[in-house]
Design an enzyme around this catalytic site. Sequence first.
Site, PDB file in Angstrom:
ATOM      1  N   LEU A  99       0.896  -1.161   0.000  1.00 61.69           N
ATOM      2  CA  LEU A  99       0.000   0.000   0.000  1.00 61.69           C
ATOM      3  C   LEU A  99       0.927   1.201   0.000  1.00 61.69           C
ATOM      4  O   LEU A  99       1.841   1.260   0.833  1.00 61.69           O
ATOM      5  CB  LEU A  99      -0.870   0.031   1.259  1.00 61.69           C
ATOM      6  CG  LEU A  99      -2.209  -0.697   1.241  1.00 61.69           C
ATOM      7  CD1 LEU A  99      -2.856  -0.584   2.619  1.00 61.69           C
ATOM      8  CD2 LEU A  99      -3.143  -0.130   0.188  1.00 61.69           C
ATOM      9  N   ASP A 100       0.728   2.150  -0.907  1.00 64.55           N
ATOM     10  CA  ASP A 100       1.710   3.231  -0.981  1.00 64.55           C
ATOM     11  C   ASP A 100       1.640   4.144   0.238  1.00 64.55           C
ATOM     12  O   ASP A 100       0.714   4.077   1.050  1.00 64.55           O
ATOM     13  CB  ASP A 100       1.628   3.983  -2.321  1.00 64.55           C
ATOM     14  CG  ASP A 100       0.358   4.797  -2.488  1.00 64.55           C
ATOM     15  OD1 ASP A 100      -0.100   5.399  -1.507  1.00 64.55           O
ATOM     16  OD2 ASP A 100      -0.160   4.851  -3.616  1.00 64.55           O
ATOM     17  N   TYR A 101       2.640   4.985   0.354  1.00 66.27           N
ATOM     18  CA  TYR A 101       2.853   5.833   1.544  1.00 66.27           C
ATOM     19  C   TYR A 101       1.602   6.643   1.912  1.00 66.27           C
ATOM     20  O   TYR A 101       1.258   6.784   3.083  1.00 66.27           O
ATOM     21  CB  TYR A 101       4.032   6.776   1.248  1.00 66.27           C
ATOM     22  CG  TYR A 101       4.467   7.663   2.382  1.00 66.27           C
ATOM     23  CD1 TYR A 101       5.171   7.143   3.460  1.00 66.27           C
ATOM     24  CD2 TYR A 101       4.203   9.027   2.364  1.00 66.27           C
ATOM     25  CE1 TYR A 101       5.600   7.958   4.502  1.00 66.27           C
ATOM     26  CE2 TYR A 101       4.625   9.854   3.406  1.00 66.27           C
ATOM     27  CZ  TYR A 101       5.326   9.317   4.463  1.00 66.27           C
ATOM     28  OH  TYR A 101       5.743  10.123   5.484  1.00 66.27           O
ATOM     29  N   SER A 151      -1.526   5.952   1.077  1.00 63.26           N
ATOM     30  CA  SER A 151      -2.746   5.145   1.174  1.00 63.26           C
ATOM     31  C   SER A 151      -2.834   4.470   2.537  1.00 63.26           C
ATOM     32  O   SER A 151      -1.848   4.378   3.268  1.00 63.26           O
ATOM     33  CB  SER A 151      -2.767   4.079   0.072  1.00 63.26           C
ATOM     34  OG  SER A 151      -2.737   4.682  -1.196  1.00 63.26           O
TER      35      SER A 151
END
Length: 241
Positions: free
Chosen positions: A105-107, A109
Amino acid sequence: MPAERLQKIIAAAGVASRRKAEELVAAGRVTLNGAVVTEQGTKADPETDKIAVDGKPLAAKESFRYFALYKPKGYVTTVTDPEGRPTVMNLIKGISVRLYPVGRLDYASEGLLLMTNDGALAQKLTKAGSHVPKTYLVKISGKPDSAAIARLRAGVTIELDDGRRVKTSPASIQLVEDAANPWYEVVLIEGRNRQIRRMFDRVGFRVEKIRRTKIGPLKLDLEPGKFRALTVREVAQLKAL
């Protein structure tokens, strides 16, 4: 570890069923610390005793652990970060085994993330062809029209980090909160880096927020930054995907 019956240890190692293991003992095909054992009910410690069947040592049974974590925004989904940003490992406290995040999960999100030391399951869930559905709540800046949503549902071409251009797989996209900046439920069967942001960028809209709410049958039921062990049933459901 307390001593257990040999046939139970052999069955737990996946060599044979417990009844078949009893037959192996009776046939003199099992050794305990180098000595042949034929007496049923003989006990041993699987962690310290050397047990072999037909001369082949039993493989140590790995203890796999599985956790669901609510990753907040502002954490990277890696074990370490060269930029010194906080990682999801900072949130997993009091667990003695080394865990790894499954997928990413990106930073910016947030939402449901799996953590485990079961490399085989992690690989199964993250490989490109796994098609495990992942569900997200996505807030958009501005209101996409029906044509833009139809394009996203059918698949759009996005550019990846390495410069490659790929077409996204068909996605389920449903409006869940109509507003000036609406929320959509997006279900993907693939998980390319920053895929949802790139998809909406492609049709001219910026993503404001992303929260992952489901991975396959597993639902987000935690507060941000908290984690819990998966139930036996949840682990079985993930393995069956």
